[in-house]
Design a protein around this motif. Structure first.
Motif, PDB file in Angstrom:
ATOM      1  N   LEU A  43       0.822  -1.198   0.000  1.00 25.55           N
ATOM      2  CA  LEU A  43       0.000   0.000   0.000  1.00 25.55           C
ATOM      3  C   LEU A  43       0.858   1.251   0.000  1.00 25.55           C
ATOM      4  O   LEU A  43       0.415   2.318  -0.415  1.00 25.55           O
ATOM      5  CB  LEU A  43      -0.915   0.012   1.228  1.00 25.55           C
ATOM      6  N   ALA A  44       2.108   1.126   0.467  1.00 26.32           N
ATOM      7  CA  ALA A  44       2.998   2.284   0.483  1.00 26.32           C
ATOM      8  C   ALA A  44       3.297   2.765  -0.919  1.00 26.32           C
ATOM      9  O   ALA A  44       3.686   3.918  -1.123  1.00 26.32           O
ATOM     10  CB  ALA A  44       4.299   1.937   1.195  1.00 26.32           C
ATOM     11  N   HIS A  45       3.120   1.919  -1.903  1.00 32.56           N
ATOM     12  CA  HIS A  45       3.419   2.298  -3.282  1.00 32.56           C
ATOM     13  C   HIS A  45       2.181   2.742  -4.040  1.00 32.56           C
ATOM     14  O   HIS A  45       2.222   3.003  -5.225  1.00 32.56           O
ATOM     15  CB  HIS A  45       4.053   1.104  -4.006  1.00 32.56           C
ATOM     16  N   HIS A  46       1.047   2.786  -3.312  1.00 35.33           N
ATOM     17  CA  HIS A  46      -0.201   3.175  -3.958  1.00 35.33           C
ATOM     18  C   HIS A  46      -0.306   4.697  -3.927  1.00 35.33           C
ATOM     19  O   HIS A  46      -0.265   5.303  -2.864  1.00 35.33           O
ATOM     20  CB  HIS A  46      -1.391   2.568  -3.209  1.00 35.33           C
ATOM     21  N   HIS A  47      -0.410   5.327  -5.067  1.00 28.54           N
ATOM     22  CA  HIS A  47      -0.526   6.776  -5.134  1.00 28.54           C
ATOM     23  C   HIS A  47      -1.910   7.131  -5.642  1.00 28.54           C
ATOM     24  O   HIS A  47      -2.218   6.949  -6.817  1.00 28.54           O
ATOM     25  CB  HIS A  47       0.545   7.368  -6.060  1.00 28.54           C
ATOM     26  N   SER A  48      -2.761   7.609  -4.757  1.00 30.76           N
ATOM     27  CA  SER A  48      -4.107   7.978  -5.152  1.00 30.76           C
ATOM     28  C   SER A  48      -4.214   9.491  -5.235  1.00 30.76           C
ATOM     29  O   SER A  48      -3.500  10.220  -4.556  1.00 30.76           O
ATOM     30  CB  SER A  48      -5.128   7.439  -4.153  1.00 30.76           C
ATOM     31  N   LYS A  49      -5.102   9.971  -6.074  1.00 26.69           N
ATOM     32  CA  LYS A  49      -5.299  11.391  -6.210  1.00 26.69           C
ATOM     33  C   LYS A  49      -5.932  11.953  -4.945  1.00 26.69           C
ATOM     34  O   LYS A  49      -6.567  11.256  -4.172  1.00 26.69           O
ATOM     35  CB  LYS A  49      -6.208  11.674  -7.413  1.00 26.69           C
ATOM     36  N   SER A  50      -5.739  13.259  -4.752  1.00 31.36           N
ATOM     37  CA  SER A  50      -6.353  13.915  -3.604  1.00 31.36           C
ATOM     38  C   SER A  50      -7.858  13.690  -3.624  1.00 31.36           C
ATOM     39  O   SER A  50      -8.505  13.812  -4.657  1.00 31.36           O
ATOM     40  CB  SER A  50      -6.058  15.425  -3.643  1.00 31.36           C
ATOM     41  N   SER A  51      -8.417  13.362  -2.473  1.00 29.59           N
ATOM     42  CA  SER A  51      -9.840  13.024  -2.409  1.00 29.59           C
ATOM     43  C   SER A  51     -10.672  14.122  -1.768  1.00 29.59           C
ATOM     44  O   SER A  51     -11.738  13.873  -1.253  1.00 29.59           O
ATOM     45  CB  SER A  51     -10.018  11.715  -1.642  1.00 29.59           C
ATOM     46  N   GLY A  52     -10.173  15.377  -1.795  1.00 29.59           N
ATOM     47  CA  GLY A  52     -10.960  16.486  -1.284  1.00 29.59           C
ATOM     48  C   GLY A  52     -10.992  16.532   0.226  1.00 29.59           C
ATOM     49  O   GLY A  52      -9.994  16.293   0.894  1.00 29.59           O
ATOM     50  N   MET A  53     -12.155  16.849   0.787  1.00 29.14           N
ATOM     51  CA  MET A  53     -12.306  17.010   2.222  1.00 29.14           C
ATOM     52  C   MET A  53     -11.879  15.748   2.974  1.00 29.14           C
ATOM     53  O   MET A  53     -12.029  14.643   2.473  1.00 29.14           O
ATOM     54  CB  MET A  53     -13.760  17.360   2.553  1.00 29.14           C
ATOM     55  N   SER A  54     -11.377  15.944   4.186  1.00 30.00           N
ATOM     56  CA  SER A  54     -10.838  14.827   4.947  1.00 30.00           C
ATOM     57  C   SER A  54     -11.906  14.054   5.708  1.00 30.00           C
ATOM     58  O   SER A  54     -11.637  13.452   6.737  1.00 30.00           O
ATOM     59  CB  SER A  54      -9.784  15.336   5.938  1.00 30.00           C
ATOM     60  N   ALA A  55     -13.132  14.055   5.206  1.00 31.03           N
ATOM     61  CA  ALA A  55     -14.212  13.231   5.751  1.00 31.03           C
ATOM     62  C   ALA A  55     -14.921  12.565   4.586  1.00 31.03           C
ATOM     63  O   ALA A  55     -14.962  13.111   3.480  1.00 31.03           O
ATOM     64  CB  ALA A  55     -15.201  14.084   6.548  1.00 31.03           C
ATOM     65  N   GLY A  56     -15.445  11.378   4.818  1.00 26.05           N
ATOM     66  CA  GLY A  56     -16.123  10.684   3.738  1.00 26.05           C
ATOM     67  C   GLY A  56     -16.987   9.551   4.248  1.00 26.05           C
ATOM     68  O   GLY A  56     -16.972   9.213   5.441  1.00 26.05           O
ATOM     69  N   ILE A  57     -17.756   8.981   3.348  1.00 29.69           N
ATOM     70  CA  ILE A  57     -18.659   7.884   3.654  1.00 29.69           C
ATOM     71  C   ILE A  57     -18.165   6.629   2.935  1.00 29.69           C
ATOM     72  O   ILE A  57     -17.910   6.657   1.728  1.00 29.69           O
ATOM     73  CB  ILE A  57     -20.093   8.212   3.204  1.00 29.69           C
ATOM     74  N   GLY A  58     -18.021   5.535   3.687  1.00 26.70           N
ATOM     75  CA  GLY A  58     -17.547   4.282   3.112  1.00 26.70           C
ATOM     76  C   GLY A  58     -18.574   3.170   3.264  1.00 26.70           C
ATOM     77  O   GLY A  58     -19.509   3.261   4.068  1.00 26.70           O
ATOM     78  N   SER A  59     -18.404   2.122   2.497  1.00 26.02           N
ATOM     79  CA  SER A  59     -19.310   0.974   2.552  1.00 26.02           C
ATOM     80  C   SER A  59     -19.003   0.111   3.777  1.00 26.02           C
ATOM     81  O   SER A  59     -17.863  -0.304   3.979  1.00 26.02           O
ATOM     82  CB  SER A  59     -19.166   0.126   1.286  1.00 26.02           C
ATOM     83  N   ALA A  60     -20.025  -0.154   4.583  1.00 26.57           N
ATOM     84  CA  ALA A  60     -19.862  -0.987   5.785  1.00 26.57           C
ATOM     85  C   ALA A  60     -19.895  -2.454   5.371  1.00 26.57           C
ATOM     86  O   ALA A  60     -20.915  -3.132   5.473  1.00 26.57           O
ATOM     87  CB  ALA A  60     -20.956  -0.677   6.801  1.00 26.57           C
ATOM     88  N   THR A  61     -18.781  -2.957   4.905  1.00 27.31           N
ATOM     89  CA  THR A  61     -18.684  -4.326   4.413  1.00 27.31           C
ATOM     90  C   THR A  61     -18.434  -5.289   5.573  1.00 27.31           C
ATOM     91  O   THR A  61     -18.021  -4.878   6.669  1.00 27.31           O
ATOM     92  CB  THR A  61     -17.531  -4.442   3.412  1.00 27.31           C
ATOM     93  N   PRO A  62     -18.649  -6.602   5.356  1.00 24.36           N
ATOM     94  CA  PRO A  62     -18.344  -7.585   6.405  1.00 24.36           C
ATOM     95  C   PRO A  62     -16.891  -7.524   6.878  1.00 24.36           C
ATOM     96  O   PRO A  62     -16.616  -7.769   8.056  1.00 24.36           O
ATOM     97  CB  PRO A  62     -18.665  -8.917   5.716  1.00 24.36           C
ATOM     98  N   SER A  63     -15.960  -7.191   5.988  1.00 25.39           N
ATOM     99  CA  SER A  63     -14.556  -7.135   6.390  1.00 25.39           C
ATOM    100  C   SER A  63     -14.294  -6.010   7.384  1.00 25.39           C
ATOM    101  O   SER A  63     -13.330  -6.069   8.163  1.00 25.39           O
ATOM    102  CB  SER A  63     -13.660  -6.958   5.161  1.00 25.39           C
TER     103      SER A  63
END
Length: 308
Positions: free
Chosen positions: A124-144
């Motif tokens: 994951l240290a090599h994963h470069h994702s674009k800026s995702s805007g505000m530092s709050a968000g909604i994620g999917s509550a998956t079984p994992s």
């Protein structure tokens, strides 16, 4: 796409544990014997109320809530969790709750140092994702995500195991979040070469130096950013300017000092950096909707009522 049916056994088990743990306590937020984990219970819908959000994940297992940040609403329920990667001012609203079916959930404070360590130990240290805007968000509550939370909360019934097992489960939750659909928000704060990480360092400085006058150019230089870039990214992540953030932090800390340490309004104002008690009172009333003295009296009255 995961369906509610997939999560239903986990959600039912979690709501059972939280209902059992809070049933006799009434409405409120409650610390648990597990470090960094708290529970909440609301028994009626409620209009937005100003609060402090620390870097955390908030999971609702019954009912629904909504968090307002900078005019943007984040709705979350049994299918979606809320995640924040910076300490932010917000307004919390209860959407669905009743005496018979209360809004139940839990909050786990995030350890950003652990996040960084996990990133460095994995690809994951090599994963470069674009800026995702505000530092709050909604994620999917998956079984994992939900499964380790269930194992974590079950430790309340096994107190001797908490010091040994809880840190391992919390580490797993952090890792699962780095694999979730909200990983970009965590990457932008924990990657030491990112703008988000530098803004988080600036926020830590503001929090540690509340009574010190804020000089934007000096703070931008401290975190190795140009002043225009600092302003842009600070507002993008927090939905406010650095000076607005400092004002909010000062007022929130003054409220804590008056409520918990029994300081007078003027003493609290001076302690957090205000030179004029009248200016403090005006800005406090603007943020919290009432004067400092009246607000603290109301809060203490509510607390006394809840204890009866």
């Amino acid at each position: 796409m995961l369906t509610l049916h997939t999560n239903e056994p986990l959600i039912n088990a979690l709501s059972h544990y939280i209902d059992k743990a809070t049933d006799t306590l009434g409405e409120g937020d409650f610390e648990t014997s597990i470090p960094n984990l708290s529970l909440f219970r609301r028994e009626r819908p409620a209009a937005p109320k100003t609060c402090v959000i620390e870097p955390s994940i908030v999971v609702v297992v019954q009912g629904a809530k909504k968090m307002w940040l900078g005019g943007e609403g984040f709705s979350y329920d049994t299918t979606r969790f809320l995640i924040t990667s910076l300490e932010l001012p917000a307004d919390s609203e209860v959407i669905h709750a009743s005496k018979s079916t209360p809004c139940l959930g839990m909050v786990l404070k995030l350890n950003l140092e652990m996040m960084t360590e996990l990133m460095m130990q994995s690809e994951l240290a090599h994963h470069h994702s674009k800026s995702s805007g505000m530092s709050a968000g909604i994620g999917s509550a998956t079984p994992s995500i939900l499964d380790p939370f269930l194992r974590l909360i079950q430790l309340i019934d096994e107190p001797r195991a908490i010091p040994i097992i809880a840190p391992l489960i919390q580490r797993e939750i952090h890792y699962r979040l780095l694999l979730s659909d909200q990983s970009a928000k965590l990457h932008q704060i924990t990657s030491v070469d990112s703008k988000g990480y530098r803004i988080s360092q600036a926020i830590e400085w503001i929090k540690s130096n509340l009574s010190t006058p804020l000089r934007i150019e000096a703070l931008a230089s401290r975190v190795q950013m140009s002043t225009p870039s600092f302003h842009q990214h600070f507002r993008q992540l927090t939905a406010m300017s650095p000076l607005q953030y400092q004002k909010w932090m000062r007022l929130s800390e003054a409220k804590r000092l008056m409520l918990n340490d029994h300081l007078s309004a003027s003493s609290a104002a001076f302690k957090v950096g205000y030179e004029s008690p009248s200016q403090f009172s005006r800005e406090y009333s603007r943020l919290f909707g009432t004067s400092p003295k009246k607000d603290i009296l109301l809060l203490r009255g509510s607390a006394n009522q809840a204890e009866r």
